[in-house]
Scaffold this active site. Structure first.
Site, mmCIF file in Angstrom:
data_model
loop_
_atom_site.group_PDB
_atom_site.id
_atom_site.type_symbol
_atom_site.label_atom_id
_atom_site.label_comp_id
_atom_site.label_asym_id
_atom_site.label_seq_id
_atom_site.Cartn_x
_atom_site.Cartn_y
_atom_site.Cartn_z
ATOM 1 N N GLY A 21 0.837 -1.212 0.000
ATOM 2 C CA GLY A 21 0.000 0.000 0.000
ATOM 3 C C GLY A 21 0.859 1.243 0.000
ATOM 4 C CG ASN A 22 -0.139 4.654 -1.542
ATOM 5 O OD1 ASN A 22 -0.852 5.488 -1.012
ATOM 6 N ND2 ASN A 22 -0.487 4.008 -2.650
ATOM 7 C CE1 TYR A 23 3.531 4.930 5.814
ATOM 8 C CE2 TYR A 23 5.134 5.627 4.175
ATOM 9 C CZ TYR A 23 4.820 4.894 5.301
ATOM 10 O OH TYR A 23 5.766 4.148 5.918
ATOM 11 C CB ALA A 41 -1.613 7.370 -3.935
#
Ligand code: CTP
Length: 404
Positions: A209-211, A277
């Site tokens: 995943g990402n932030y 994102a």
């Protein structure tokens, strides 16, 4: 509903027409507005706060603080909360104070803190209304951007007959609805917004995943809805709520699911803003069971995910507008300009992941918009909601020009 999603602050002052403000509260709530009522001390002599609290479903504010527990009623917060304030009935006394910046009760103090439009519905006896001092004060209020909902002629509480009756609650609600409607450049449009991260499964308990917090995309959805659009918000996993009835939320987890939701809806949209994102890669194989620890090195083979923005860019019809984001850590403007071309976007919003107060997790952002005619606009760092309004302000003329 015409006032759906709007926060309306109703200021009630001490005139006999205060009883009509009870019906006004009821109508505002019926039109979908969230209503808070602030009363002057004199207004409480005419109608009990309990009436307004019951009708608005919110505590009524009358004092700067609660004498029982010291709870502070912030006029500044009220002024920021409200999309519009309506002072109804507005007595000659309160009109005079407002015109001269006198802040001696919670209502007049809140008036000075209001960011949104203020409407004033005068109510008084005919001679007070006609008096040059009152007329001068009303002119001052008009000249400083307030909207006066003119008093009507008829029978007055004094037994006299003439101009001074407060406009009927239906007229006041109509004036508010007209104001918000004319402020809706995206009325009748549908806007697709993507937001948040995507999670790409490795096994049943792990993901890549990402932030991304989703805050920028959600602020864009709100800003588009506030501008009158119907919004389809395709959101990855985030901790954010949506209550606006103009926003239809589709929750997804992976890039593939986001791709499917977007491609299924894009044809029916006038514009799409890709703020998500999206993961560029996903595990080529998702393990059916939790991967167990071992001493050997571990390799996860990744494959590309579909590029949603580029796919929509290819499918884009002549009347549609497509907006992308570019979050970069180096060569930002050049990379953003390249993505703009490659994905056939109308403009791209560049933000720098390495800059404090910009990018993923915070409530603020600093962006540069690059348009496909080469024009570049630099903005100051600001709250993501204000950034969203800037982006919508760029979207509106593009959409209008394309569809002429
Ligand atoms: N985007 C998308 N689908 C993807 C990847 C990106 O729709 N699979 C969109 C993003 O929502 C954003 C724009 O494309 O509006 C640019 O995303 P970004 O991650 O900055 O660029 P990438 O094309 O993924 O390139 P890179 O990661 O190499 O910078």
């Amino acid at each position: 509903m015409s006032l759906s999603g709007k926060n309306i602050l109703l200021g009630v002052t001490g005139g006999i027409a205060a009883y009509k403000a009870a019906n006004l509260t009821r109508l505002l709530v019926k039109e979908g507005a969230s209503v808070k009522v602030v009363m002057t001390p004199a207004a409480k002599q005419f109608v009990a706060p309990l009436t307004f609290a019951t009708l608005s479903q919110n505590p009524v504010l009358t004092e700067f603080f609660n004498p029982e527990n010291g709870d502070w009623h912030s006029h500044v917060k009220l002024g920021l909360w409200a999309d519009a304030m309506i002072v109804a009935p507005a007595t000659a006394n309160t009109i005079a104070k407002m015109a001269n910046g006198i802040a001696d009760n919670l209502l007049t103090t809140t008036y000075l803190s209001m960011r949104g439009k203020v409407f004033v519905a005068p109510a008084m006896d005919l001679d007070m209304y006609a008096h040059p001092a009152t007329q001068r004060n009303i002119e001052t209020l008009k000249a400083t951007g307030n909207i006066i909902i003119d008093a009507e002629a008829g029978e007055l509480a004094s037994g006299l007959s003439g101009k001074g009756r407060m406009a009927e609650p239906e007229t006041i609600v109509g004036a508010l609805a007209n104001y918000f409607e004319s402020d809706q450049p995206l009325k009748g449009r549908t806007v697709l917004v993507t937001a948040g991260p995507t999670y790409e499964k490795i096994d049943p308990v792990r993901f890549i995943g990402n932030y991304s917090s989703g805050k920028m995309g959600f602020a864009l959805a709100e800003a588009a809805a506030d501008a009158g659009a119907s919004v389809i918000l395709v959101s990855g996993p985030v901790n954010l709520a949506t209550a606006n009835p103009k926003i239809k939320r589709i929750n997804v987890e992976s890039a593939q699911q986001m791709f499917e939701a977007c491609t299924a809806n894009f044809a029916n949209c006038d514009a799409a803003i890709m703020a998500a994102a999206v993961a560029d890669y996903r595990p080529a194989n998702i393990a059916g069971q939790k991967i167990k620890k071992s001493d050997a090195q571990m390799t996860v083979t990744l494959e590309s995910t579909p590029d949603i923005a580029a796919t929509l860019g290819k499918a884009k019809r002549s009347g549609q507008v497509l907006v992308g984001f570019a979050l970069e850590t180096e060569n930002g403007l050049a990379n953003a300009a390249e993505k703009l071309q490659k994905k056939n976007l109308d403009f791209i919003v560049f933000n720098n992941a390495n800059e404090a107060g910009a990018g993923f997790c915070c409530d603020t952002n600093r962006v540069t918009i690059i348009k496909n005619d080469g024009q570049q606009i630099d903005y100051q760092k600001k709250d993501k909601h204000a950034v969203a309004r800037d982006i919508i302000a760029q979207l509106v003329p593009l959409l209008n020009n394309k569809q002429q």
